[in-house]
Design an enzyme around this catalytic site. Structure first.
Site, mmCIF file in Angstrom:
data_model
loop_
_atom_site.group_PDB
_atom_site.id
_atom_site.type_symbol
_atom_site.label_atom_id
_atom_site.label_comp_id
_atom_site.label_asym_id
_atom_site.label_seq_id
_atom_site.Cartn_x
_atom_site.Cartn_y
_atom_site.Cartn_z
ATOM 1 N N ASP A 136 1.110 9.977 31.055
ATOM 2 C CA ASP A 136 -0.216 10.150 31.652
ATOM 3 C C ASP A 136 -0.538 9.015 32.609
ATOM 4 O O ASP A 136 -1.073 9.229 33.701
ATOM 5 C CB ASP A 136 -1.301 10.203 30.563
ATOM 6 C CG ASP A 136 -1.399 11.582 29.925
ATOM 7 O OD1 ASP A 136 -0.811 12.531 30.468
ATOM 8 O OD2 ASP A 136 -2.063 11.685 28.881
ATOM 9 N N ARG A 146 6.012 16.066 22.434
ATOM 10 C CA ARG A 146 5.482 15.820 21.090
ATOM 11 C C ARG A 146 4.272 16.713 20.888
ATOM 12 O O ARG A 146 3.373 16.727 21.716
ATOM 13 C CB ARG A 146 5.012 14.360 20.987
ATOM 14 C CG ARG A 146 6.011 13.473 20.392
ATOM 15 C CD ARG A 146 5.601 12.102 20.003
ATOM 16 N NE ARG A 146 4.252 11.620 20.100
ATOM 17 C CZ ARG A 146 3.834 10.495 19.542
ATOM 18 N NH1 ARG A 146 4.662 9.778 18.818
ATOM 19 N NH2 ARG A 146 2.607 10.068 19.698
ATOM 20 N N ASP A 202 -0.441 6.368 26.627
ATOM 21 C CA ASP A 202 0.476 7.461 26.973
ATOM 22 C C ASP A 202 1.133 7.166 28.322
ATOM 23 O O ASP A 202 0.504 7.228 29.373
ATOM 24 C CB ASP A 202 -0.293 8.790 27.030
ATOM 25 C CG ASP A 202 0.655 9.972 27.194
ATOM 26 O OD1 ASP A 202 1.497 9.957 28.110
ATOM 27 O OD2 ASP A 202 0.567 10.915 26.386
ATOM 28 N N THR A 251 0.830 17.300 15.295
ATOM 29 C CA THR A 251 1.784 16.899 14.241
ATOM 30 C C THR A 251 2.652 15.711 14.640
ATOM 31 O O THR A 251 3.324 15.124 13.794
ATOM 32 C CB THR A 251 2.730 18.068 13.925
ATOM 33 O OG1 THR A 251 3.512 18.338 15.111
ATOM 34 C CG2 THR A 251 1.968 19.324 13.528
HETATM 35 C C1 PRP Z 1 6.310 10.736 24.903
HETATM 36 C C2 PRP Z 1 7.461 9.859 25.367
HETATM 37 C C3 PRP Z 1 8.585 10.300 24.464
HETATM 38 C C4 PRP Z 1 7.874 10.598 23.166
HETATM 39 C C5 PRP Z 1 8.029 9.414 22.238
HETATM 40 O O1 PRP Z 1 6.387 11.975 25.487
HETATM 41 O O2 PRP Z 1 7.756 9.981 26.722
HETATM 42 O O3 PRP Z 1 9.263 11.445 24.927
HETATM 43 O O4 PRP Z 1 6.475 10.767 23.492
HETATM 44 O O5 PRP Z 1 7.509 9.689 20.988
HETATM 45 P P1 PRP Z 1 8.416 9.931 19.702
HETATM 46 O O6 PRP Z 1 9.424 8.821 19.683
HETATM 47 O O7 PRP Z 1 7.424 9.830 18.574
HETATM 48 O O8 PRP Z 1 9.032 11.275 19.787
HETATM 49 P P2 PRP Z 1 5.289 13.134 25.293
HETATM 50 O O9 PRP Z 1 5.795 14.162 24.333
HETATM 51 O O10 PRP Z 1 3.963 12.522 24.997
HETATM 52 O O11 PRP Z 1 5.255 13.860 26.699
HETATM 53 P P3 PRP Z 1 5.125 13.303 28.198
HETATM 54 O O12 PRP Z 1 6.491 12.870 28.579
HETATM 55 O O13 PRP Z 1 4.664 14.500 28.964
HETATM 56 O O14 PRP Z 1 4.121 12.183 28.208
HETATM 57 N N1 URA Z 2 4.351 8.360 23.713
HETATM 58 C C1 URA Z 2 3.683 7.509 24.549
HETATM 59 O O1 URA Z 2 3.584 7.762 25.769
HETATM 60 N N2 URA Z 2 3.134 6.410 24.021
HETATM 61 C C2 URA Z 2 3.210 6.085 22.713
HETATM 62 O O2 URA Z 2 2.691 5.038 22.303
HETATM 63 C C3 URA Z 2 3.909 6.973 21.866
HETATM 64 C C4 URA Z 2 4.478 8.092 22.386
#
Ligand code: PRP
Ligand code: URA
Length: 224
Positions: A218, A118, A215, A122
């Protein structure tokens, strides 16, 4: 106990484990706690992900009847998954946290990966990379713990369909979902089945799930 899968606004199928599994709130309280250490977060997240994968498999439409005889010579009939036609696809990075338990429970499954992040400004998903096995006639299970706006999952679903997966053979296993994300997915892909450990209230202005847990990637991988 009789259970009825929840319905999203589009009336497509959503299974929410917290609707009927008594153990879920007592596991979630640890990963929702902002003071939980990485070790504590991982311990309880792993237990929840184990439940999601184990219970999720019971909803997959690839089962055949099996009849056995017990050592006390009683005949028992049930259903069992055909594990050899399952493909697991993790959305990197957080989705990789579900792979350990997935591969332990279904060692026959082949594994694909899609890197989607993500954009922090945005909140839109950006697709970087995918590596997938053959998807024709396969049950494809997307693994990603968080379903927020649904943008990342929808990007992944489109990649899978473009690579030959049948929409009705796609399942999405996650830990926390919310109504917006579920409805977004089902407005475009009504035949994708969603299995969530729990469904939260909604999203805040930054498109984080509330009450949520922050997150997930993280916190699981200790990079906060
Ligand atoms: C997080 C999560 C999903 C996404 C969900 O990943 O693991 O992939 O956000 O959000 P959405 O439904 O609004 O798309 P992120 O892109 O933060 O990366 P990460 O896996 O490195 O934490
Ligand atoms: N990704 C996450 O890890 N947490 C949230 O709440 C939304 C997107």
């Amino acid at each position: 106990m009789e259970t009825t899968p929840s319905k999203s606004a589009s009336q497509a199928e959503v299974v929410v484990l917290s609707d009927y599994l008594k153990c879920i709130p007592g596991l979630f309280v640890h990963i929702r706690d902002e003071t939980a250490s990485t070790i504590e977060f991982k311990r309880y997240a792993d237990r929840i992900m184990h439940l999601v994968v184990e219970e999720g498999l019971a909803y997959i439409d690839n089962q055949s009847p099996i009849t056995i005889t017990t050592p006390t010579k009683h005949v028992v009939t049930s259903c069992s998954n055909n594990c050899s036609n399952i493909v697991g696809v993790s959305i990197i990075r957080a989705g990789d946290s579900m792979l350990d338990v997935f591969m332990r429970l279904i060692p026959e499954a082949s594994i694909g990966k899609i890197l989607i992040q993500r954009d922090e400004a945005t909140c839109q998903p950006v697709l970087f990379y995918s590596k997938l096995p053959s998807l024709a006639d396969k049950i494809v299970i997307i693994l990603d713990p968080m379903l927020a706006t649904g943008g990342s999952a929808m990007t992944a679903i489109q990649v899978l369909i473009d690579r030959g997966a049948l929409e009705s053979n796609i399942y999405f296993f996650n830990v926390v979902s919310c109504p917006e994300g579920i409805d977004n997915i089902h407005s475009k892909y009504p035949n994708v089945k969603i299995i969530s450990a729990t469904m939260d209230k909604g999203l805040n202005e930054q498109k984080y799930i509330i009450p949520g847990l922050g997150d997930y990637g993280d916190r699981y991988f200790g990079t906060q």
